[in-house]
Scaffold this active site. Structure first.
Site, PDB file in Angstrom:
ATOM      1  N   LYS A  14      20.056  -1.854 -18.029  1.00  0.00           N
ATOM      2  CA  LYS A  14      19.344  -3.125 -18.211  1.00  0.00           C
ATOM      3  C   LYS A  14      20.279  -4.259 -18.617  1.00  0.00           C
ATOM      4  O   LYS A  14      20.218  -5.341 -18.051  1.00  0.00           O
ATOM      5  CB  LYS A  14      18.282  -3.007 -19.327  1.00  0.00           C
ATOM      6  CG  LYS A  14      17.174  -2.031 -19.027  1.00  0.00           C
ATOM      7  CD  LYS A  14      16.114  -2.065 -20.137  1.00  0.00           C
ATOM      8  CE  LYS A  14      16.628  -1.620 -21.501  1.00  0.00           C
ATOM      9  NZ  LYS A  14      16.896  -0.186 -21.619  1.00  0.00           N
TER      10      LYS A  14
ATOM     11  N   ARG B   6       8.608  -3.736 -25.793  1.00  0.00           N
ATOM     12  CA  ARG B   6       8.848  -2.301 -25.860  1.00  0.00           C
ATOM     13  C   ARG B   6       7.638  -1.537 -26.385  1.00  0.00           C
ATOM     14  O   ARG B   6       7.675  -0.310 -26.425  1.00  0.00           O
ATOM     15  CB  ARG B   6       9.993  -2.059 -26.842  1.00  0.00           C
ATOM     16  CG  ARG B   6      11.275  -1.531 -26.231  1.00  0.00           C
ATOM     17  CD  ARG B   6      12.266  -1.463 -27.377  1.00  0.00           C
ATOM     18  NE  ARG B   6      13.410  -0.648 -27.153  1.00  0.00           N
ATOM     19  CZ  ARG B   6      14.571  -1.073 -26.673  1.00  0.00           C
ATOM     20  NH1 ARG B   6      14.697  -2.303 -26.257  1.00  0.00           N
ATOM     21  NH2 ARG B   6      15.591  -0.250 -26.598  1.00  0.00           N
TER      22      ARG B   6
ATOM     23  N   ARG C 203      29.310   5.744 -22.576  1.00  0.00           N
ATOM     24  CA  ARG C 203      29.306   4.470 -23.282  1.00  0.00           C
ATOM     25  C   ARG C 203      29.743   4.658 -24.741  1.00  0.00           C
ATOM     26  O   ARG C 203      30.416   3.812 -25.314  1.00  0.00           O
ATOM     27  CB  ARG C 203      27.915   3.827 -23.222  1.00  0.00           C
ATOM     28  CG  ARG C 203      27.883   2.432 -23.822  1.00  0.00           C
ATOM     29  CD  ARG C 203      26.618   1.696 -23.457  1.00  0.00           C
ATOM     30  NE  ARG C 203      25.502   2.093 -24.290  1.00  0.00           N
ATOM     31  CZ  ARG C 203      24.248   1.658 -24.127  1.00  0.00           C
ATOM     32  NH1 ARG C 203      23.958   0.845 -23.134  1.00  0.00           N
ATOM     33  NH2 ARG C 203      23.291   2.055 -24.930  1.00  0.00           N
TER      34      ARG C 203
ATOM     35  N   ARG D  88      29.234   2.367 -29.736  1.00  0.00           N
ATOM     36  CA  ARG D  88      27.985   1.895 -30.349  1.00  0.00           C
ATOM     37  C   ARG D  88      27.422   2.991 -31.243  1.00  0.00           C
ATOM     38  O   ARG D  88      27.299   4.133 -30.820  1.00  0.00           O
ATOM     39  CB  ARG D  88      26.980   1.540 -29.243  1.00  0.00           C
ATOM     40  CG  ARG D  88      26.481   0.124 -29.338  1.00  0.00           C
ATOM     41  CD  ARG D  88      25.590  -0.219 -28.189  1.00  0.00           C
ATOM     42  NE  ARG D  88      24.255   0.362 -28.310  1.00  0.00           N
ATOM     43  CZ  ARG D  88      23.242   0.024 -27.539  1.00  0.00           C
ATOM     44  NH1 ARG D  88      23.411  -0.892 -26.601  1.00  0.00           N
ATOM     45  NH2 ARG D  88      22.067   0.590 -27.692  1.00  0.00           N
TER      46      ARG D  88
ATOM     47  N   ARG E 278      15.952   8.050 -28.964  1.00  0.00           N
ATOM     48  CA  ARG E 278      15.655   6.793 -28.262  1.00  0.00           C
ATOM     49  C   ARG E 278      14.915   7.064 -26.955  1.00  0.00           C
ATOM     50  O   ARG E 278      14.019   6.316 -26.571  1.00  0.00           O
ATOM     51  CB  ARG E 278      16.953   6.025 -27.993  1.00  0.00           C
ATOM     52  CG  ARG E 278      17.406   5.214 -29.222  1.00  0.00           C
ATOM     53  CD  ARG E 278      18.873   4.892 -29.184  1.00  0.00           C
ATOM     54  NE  ARG E 278      19.281   4.122 -28.034  1.00  0.00           N
ATOM     55  CZ  ARG E 278      20.523   4.132 -27.521  1.00  0.00           C
ATOM     56  NH1 ARG E 278      21.449   4.882 -28.065  1.00  0.00           N
ATOM     57  NH2 ARG E 278      20.809   3.395 -26.492  1.00  0.00           N
TER      58      ARG E 278
HETATM   59  P1  ADP Z   1      18.831   0.654 -25.343  1.00  0.00           P
HETATM   60  O1  ADP Z   1      17.683   0.182 -24.541  1.00  0.00           O
HETATM   61  O2  ADP Z   1      20.015   1.038 -24.526  1.00  0.00           O
HETATM   62  O3  ADP Z   1      18.451   1.733 -26.323  1.00  0.00           O
HETATM   63  P2  ADP Z   1      18.909  -1.859 -26.902  1.00  0.00           P
HETATM   64  O4  ADP Z   1      20.129  -2.630 -27.183  1.00  0.00           O
HETATM   65  O5  ADP Z   1      17.853  -2.512 -26.063  1.00  0.00           O
HETATM   66  O6  ADP Z   1      19.405  -0.496 -26.259  1.00  0.00           O
HETATM   67  O7  ADP Z   1      18.221  -1.440 -28.275  1.00  0.00           O
HETATM   68  C1  ADP Z   1      18.915  -0.803 -29.321  1.00  0.00           C
HETATM   69  C2  ADP Z   1      17.983  -0.591 -30.531  1.00  0.00           C
HETATM   70  O8  ADP Z   1      17.546  -1.860 -31.035  1.00  0.00           O
HETATM   71  C3  ADP Z   1      16.680   0.154 -30.213  1.00  0.00           C
HETATM   72  O9  ADP Z   1      16.864   1.557 -30.248  1.00  0.00           O
HETATM   73  C4  ADP Z   1      15.760  -0.352 -31.338  1.00  0.00           C
HETATM   74  O10 ADP Z   1      16.006   0.280 -32.577  1.00  0.00           O
HETATM   75  C5  ADP Z   1      16.181  -1.809 -31.467  1.00  0.00           C
HETATM   76  N1  ADP Z   1      15.367  -2.705 -30.578  1.00  0.00           N
HETATM   77  C6  ADP Z   1      15.830  -3.431 -29.518  1.00  0.00           C
HETATM   78  N2  ADP Z   1      14.827  -4.101 -28.934  1.00  0.00           N
HETATM   79  C7  ADP Z   1      13.695  -3.792 -29.623  1.00  0.00           C
HETATM   80  C8  ADP Z   1      12.318  -4.138 -29.481  1.00  0.00           C
HETATM   81  N3  ADP Z   1      11.890  -4.951 -28.509  1.00  0.00           N
HETATM   82  N4  ADP Z   1      11.440  -3.604 -30.371  1.00  0.00           N
HETATM   83  C9  ADP Z   1      11.843  -2.792 -31.361  1.00  0.00           C
HETATM   84  N5  ADP Z   1      13.112  -2.418 -31.534  1.00  0.00           N
HETATM   85  C10 ADP Z   1      14.047  -2.901 -30.681  1.00  0.00           C
END
Ligand code: ADP
Length: 196
Positions: free
Chosen positions: A24, A98, A137, A143, A154
């Site tokens: 994404k 989400r 990654r 990360r 996740r």
């Molecule tokens: P990925 O989709 O690869 O897991 P992201 O960078 O989108 O990575 O998200 C990393 C973390 O940030 C998530 O696991 C969550 O804890 C938090 N996070 C990101 N976006 C949201 C959201 N819209 N609602 C709740 N938590 C979020």
């Protein structure tokens, strides 16, 4: 080119959805640039808070490292402030919404702003490939939420809380499913084809 079509302030809201590791972030950056949209990544915004050591960052850090979701009100507040401050409603949303509550808040916010969702693009990648990408990654970027236990959580959180949103957007006729397997350019091309 943009001037000829005079599209620079026309509302456009593209959602990029998909499990962790689907690509994404990469696609969001490319497409935002190409379509003149502002990329809004809630994950990037949260990581920025963590880096700066803000109260929000301190609260979010442990949640992110466990692979759980940051509370809806925190996320919605962040997105709302950014969207309301922008000169035009032209966004590419990466990692938001989400949860069903976030999706409902987004609908309400867009209503207020006189905009609607242009498309909800779901990047589809099978689980084996996802794990492989996230492990890679972890090596490259370090990360802190890319270790195996957190990754597994996740994915589980995604299936439980976010995947149901795909049906929601399908019901609204906005969902575009895109095969996320292949090199970056190939996938970008597929997304381009499904966008209006
Ligand atoms: P990925 O989709 O690869 O897991 P992201 O960078 O989108 O990575 O998200 C990393 C973390 O940030 C998530 O696991 C969550 O804890 C938090 N996070 C990101 N976006 C949201 C959201 N819209 N609602 C709740 N938590 C979020």
């Amino acid at each position: 080119m943009a001037a000829a079509h005079d599209t620079t302030t026309a509302p456009e809201v593209v959602l990029l959805m998909g499990p962790p590791g689907a690509g994404k972030g990469t696609q969001a950056s490319l497409l935002a640039e190409e379509r003149g949209l502002t990329k809004l990544s809630t994950g990037d915004m949260l990581r920025d808070h963590v880096r700066r050591g803000t109260p929000l960052g301190e609260r979010a850090q442990a949640i992110m490292e466990s692979g759980e979701l940051v509370p809806d009100d925190v996320i919605v507040g962040m997105v709302r402030a950014t969207m309301q401050a922008a000169p035009a409603v032209r966004f590419l949303l990466d990692g938001f919404p989400r949860t069903p509550a976030q999706a409902a808040s987004l609908d309400a916010l867009l209503d207020e702003l006189g905009a609607r969702i242009t498309a909800a693009v779901a990047l589809e990648v099978d689980d084996d490939e996802l794990v492989q990408r996230l492990v890679q990654r972890a090596h490259e970027e370090g990360r802190s939420d890319d270790n195996e236990d957190t990754v597994r959580n996740r994915m589980e959180v995604y299936r439980r809380q976010t995947q149901p949103l795909l049906d929601y957007y399908a019901g609204h006729g906005a969902l575009k499913r895109v095969d996320g397997l292949g090199d970056v350019d190939t996938v970008t091309g597929r997304i381009r084809e499904v966008l209006p």
